[in-house]
Design an enzyme around this catalytic site. Structure first.
Site, mmCIF file in Angstrom:
data_model
loop_
_atom_site.group_PDB
_atom_site.id
_atom_site.type_symbol
_atom_site.label_atom_id
_atom_site.label_comp_id
_atom_site.label_asym_id
_atom_site.label_seq_id
_atom_site.Cartn_x
_atom_site.Cartn_y
_atom_site.Cartn_z
ATOM 1 N N HIS A 164 0.882 -1.208 -0.075
ATOM 2 C CA HIS A 164 -0.041 -0.151 0.121
ATOM 3 C C HIS A 164 0.838 1.317 -0.129
ATOM 4 O O HIS A 164 0.566 2.056 0.791
ATOM 5 C CB HIS A 164 -1.070 0.037 1.313
ATOM 6 C CG HIS A 164 -2.075 -1.254 1.101
ATOM 7 N ND1 HIS A 164 -3.180 -0.838 0.592
ATOM 8 C CD2 HIS A 164 -1.833 -2.537 1.425
ATOM 9 C CE1 HIS A 164 -3.797 -2.007 0.782
ATOM 10 N NE2 HIS A 164 -2.999 -3.024 1.013
ATOM 11 N N TYR A 176 3.535 -5.230 9.862
ATOM 12 C CA TYR A 176 3.573 -3.614 9.727
ATOM 13 C C TYR A 176 4.438 -3.072 10.529
ATOM 14 O O TYR A 176 5.274 -2.038 10.105
ATOM 15 C CB TYR A 176 1.991 -3.200 10.237
ATOM 16 C CG TYR A 176 0.876 -3.523 9.267
ATOM 17 C CD1 TYR A 176 0.915 -4.475 8.528
ATOM 18 C CD2 TYR A 176 -0.423 -2.911 9.499
ATOM 19 C CE1 TYR A 176 -0.253 -5.043 7.378
ATOM 20 C CE2 TYR A 176 -1.573 -3.073 8.559
ATOM 21 C CZ TYR A 176 -1.330 -4.163 7.766
ATOM 22 O OH TYR A 176 -2.307 -4.559 7.132
HETATM 23 C C1 HEM Z 1 -0.397 -11.545 6.594
HETATM 24 C C2 HEM Z 1 -1.558 -10.942 5.984
HETATM 25 C C3 HEM Z 1 -0.924 -9.207 5.603
HETATM 26 C C4 HEM Z 1 0.431 -8.757 5.744
HETATM 27 C C5 HEM Z 1 1.661 -9.656 5.774
HETATM 28 C C6 HEM Z 1 0.290 -7.348 5.283
HETATM 29 C C7 HEM Z 1 1.390 -6.489 5.172
HETATM 30 C C8 HEM Z 1 1.159 -5.168 4.911
HETATM 31 C C9 HEM Z 1 2.336 -4.153 5.139
HETATM 32 C C10 HEM Z 1 3.695 -4.544 5.496
HETATM 33 C C11 HEM Z 1 1.921 -2.893 5.205
HETATM 34 C C12 HEM Z 1 2.415 -1.588 5.222
HETATM 35 C C13 HEM Z 1 2.581 -1.133 6.741
HETATM 36 C C14 HEM Z 1 3.205 0.259 6.991
HETATM 37 O O1 HEM Z 1 4.179 0.472 6.775
HETATM 38 O O2 HEM Z 1 2.331 1.096 7.620
HETATM 39 C C15 HEM Z 1 0.536 -2.942 4.859
HETATM 40 C C16 HEM Z 1 -0.411 -1.940 4.883
HETATM 41 C C17 HEM Z 1 -1.730 -2.247 4.385
HETATM 42 N N1 HEM Z 1 -2.387 -3.352 4.431
HETATM 43 FE FE1 HEM Z 1 -1.627 -5.053 5.137
HETATM 44 N N2 HEM Z 1 -1.062 -7.023 5.069
HETATM 45 C C18 HEM Z 1 -1.573 -8.127 5.249
HETATM 46 C C19 HEM Z 1 -3.249 -8.259 5.307
HETATM 47 C C20 HEM Z 1 -4.079 -7.501 5.155
HETATM 48 C C21 HEM Z 1 -5.400 -7.464 5.413
HETATM 49 C C22 HEM Z 1 -6.034 -8.784 5.640
HETATM 50 C C23 HEM Z 1 -5.994 -6.222 5.152
HETATM 51 C C24 HEM Z 1 -7.514 -5.565 5.209
HETATM 52 C C25 HEM Z 1 -8.195 -6.108 5.755
HETATM 53 C C26 HEM Z 1 -4.820 -5.152 4.793
HETATM 54 C C27 HEM Z 1 -5.250 -3.785 4.611
HETATM 55 C C28 HEM Z 1 -3.798 -3.099 4.315
HETATM 56 C C29 HEM Z 1 -3.877 -1.672 4.223
HETATM 57 C C30 HEM Z 1 -5.174 -0.704 4.107
HETATM 58 C C31 HEM Z 1 -2.682 -1.170 4.517
HETATM 59 C C32 HEM Z 1 -2.321 0.478 4.163
HETATM 60 C C33 HEM Z 1 -2.413 1.186 5.641
HETATM 61 C C34 HEM Z 1 -2.061 2.629 5.533
HETATM 62 O O3 HEM Z 1 -2.733 3.333 4.802
HETATM 63 O O4 HEM Z 1 -1.170 2.947 6.014
HETATM 64 N N3 HEM Z 1 -3.533 -6.116 4.828
HETATM 65 N N4 HEM Z 1 -0.051 -4.400 4.881
#
Ligand code: HEM
Length: 311
Positions: A26, A297
């Site tokens: 993202h 995260y």
């Molecule tokens: C094991 C499963 C998942 C992993 C490893 C993962 C990994 C990540 C990582 C590394 C980030 C960046 C975090 C940061 O630097 O702030 C991120 C952001 C994000 N993830 Fe995931 N994610 C997973 C599952 C999900 C799920 C299930 C959802 C939604 C239900 C989701 C929605 C998002 C969103 C919307 C962002 C952006 C947040 C922002 O705008 O700061 N992710 N994810």
């Protein structure tokens, strides 16, 4: 030895490239400001500060799922995200971090890592279908989940025309201490609309960013926050399976985004949305993906904060 969560973020870096200072997933997004006003039913379900009926301020971020900051908005293989931070009357905050797919594709952090590695493009830049096929053969739940996920990846007409889902179960605790498990979703007031094939081919690389700026300049963007209540036998830990549609479904309130927020992170700061950042009146479930996410995260946040601090 790297932890599972470091390995996950490293695997994301191999898939998307490493972009210092950006989120590992993202990476491309836009911040907004607004408020949230809970419905009367919300306070019956939870004693949480933002669910009592008085409007609370929110910070939000729309995003594309890819870890490439320059990824085109019209990518047909990307999910779109909506992260919301509710600023609570007691000075604290709580987050909902949601995405535009109906279910998740794996059940554990280990499977997330294995599937990310299986999808790593080969030297020709293409998916290695043999590796992907082998993973799917061993994980029928992923093969099943992809049936409903893939159509949901069609690029939307607007960030304001997508339903975003929290996917995990969360417990809502009312004033008497009774707990009910729910799954959240943000339903767009403007209705859902996906682009046609011709529109996708013609879409500008940043059309979602441009469109939401234009839309917010013309007036607020609203979503209804809804909660689907778990029924008997519904899994509270498996995000790959949707709950039956006939479950009770309650409107928790209205999210109203009124303006862009160009300042967030503009000064080198780091804004953190964490799905496990709950508050009194809300509890996390034991979904393994929920805790794996939060830990991955933290790795991404630490790395991007260090890169930004280094300038
Ligand atoms: C094991 C499963 C998942 C992993 C490893 C993962 C990994 C990540 C990582 C590394 C980030 C960046 C975090 C940061 O630097 O702030 C991120 C952001 C994000 N993830 Fe995931 N994610 C997973 C599952 C999900 C799920 C299930 C959802 C939604 C239900 C989701 C929605 C998002 C969103 C919307 C962002 C952006 C947040 C922002 O705008 O700061 N992710 N994810």
């Amino acid at each position: 030895m790297a932890t599972l969560y470091e390995q996950i973020v490293d695997a994301m870096g191999e898939m998307f490239g490493v972009h210092p200072g950006y989120r590992a997933a993202h990476a491309k997004g836009v911040f907004c400001r607004g408020n949230f006003t809970a419905s009367a039913e919300a306070a019956d379900l939870s004693r949480a500060g933002h669910l009592q009926g008085d409007p609370v301020e929110v910070s939000a971020r729309f995003s594309n799922g890819s870890g490439k900051p320059e990824a085109p908005d019209a990518d047909r293989r990307d999910g779109r995200g909506l992260a919301v931070k509710f600023h609570l009357p007691d000075g604290g905050d709580t987050d909902i971090v949601s995405i535009s797919i109906p279910v998740f594709f794996v059940r554990t952090g280990e499977d997330f890592l294995a599937f990310t590695e299986a999808r790593r493009p080969g030297p020709d830049g293409e998916l290695d279908m043999e590796r992907v096929g082998a993973f799917l053969g061993e994980h029928p739940e992923t093969a099943e989940a992809l049936q409903s996920i893939l159509p949901a990846l069609t690029p939307p007409a607007s960030y304001a025309q997508v339903t975003y889902r929290g996917l995990h179960a969360f417990g809502l605790i009312d004033a008497s201490g009774e707990r009910r498990f729910v799954r959240y979703r943000f339903v767009p007031e403007a209705g859902e609309r996906m682009l046609s094939d011709d529109e996708i081919d013609a879409a500008d690389s940043d059309y979602l960013q441009a469109e939401i700026k234009q839309r917010l300049a013309a007036g607020p963007v609203r979503f209804e926050l809804r909660a689907q209540l778990a029924g008997d036998g519904d899994s509270l830990t498996d995000p790959t399976v949707a709950w039956p549609q006939d479950r009770p479904d309650v409107a928790l309130g209205t999210l109203e985004l009124s303006e862009l927020d160009a300042e967030s992170e503009a000064d080198g700061g780091v804004v953190v949305f964490d799905p496990m950042n709950v508050t009194d009146g809300i509890e996390c479930s034991d979904d393994e993906i929920l805790s794996a996410r939060s830990r991955a995260y933290s790795v991404s946040i630490e790395r991007r904060a260090a890169a930004r601090a280094a300038g």
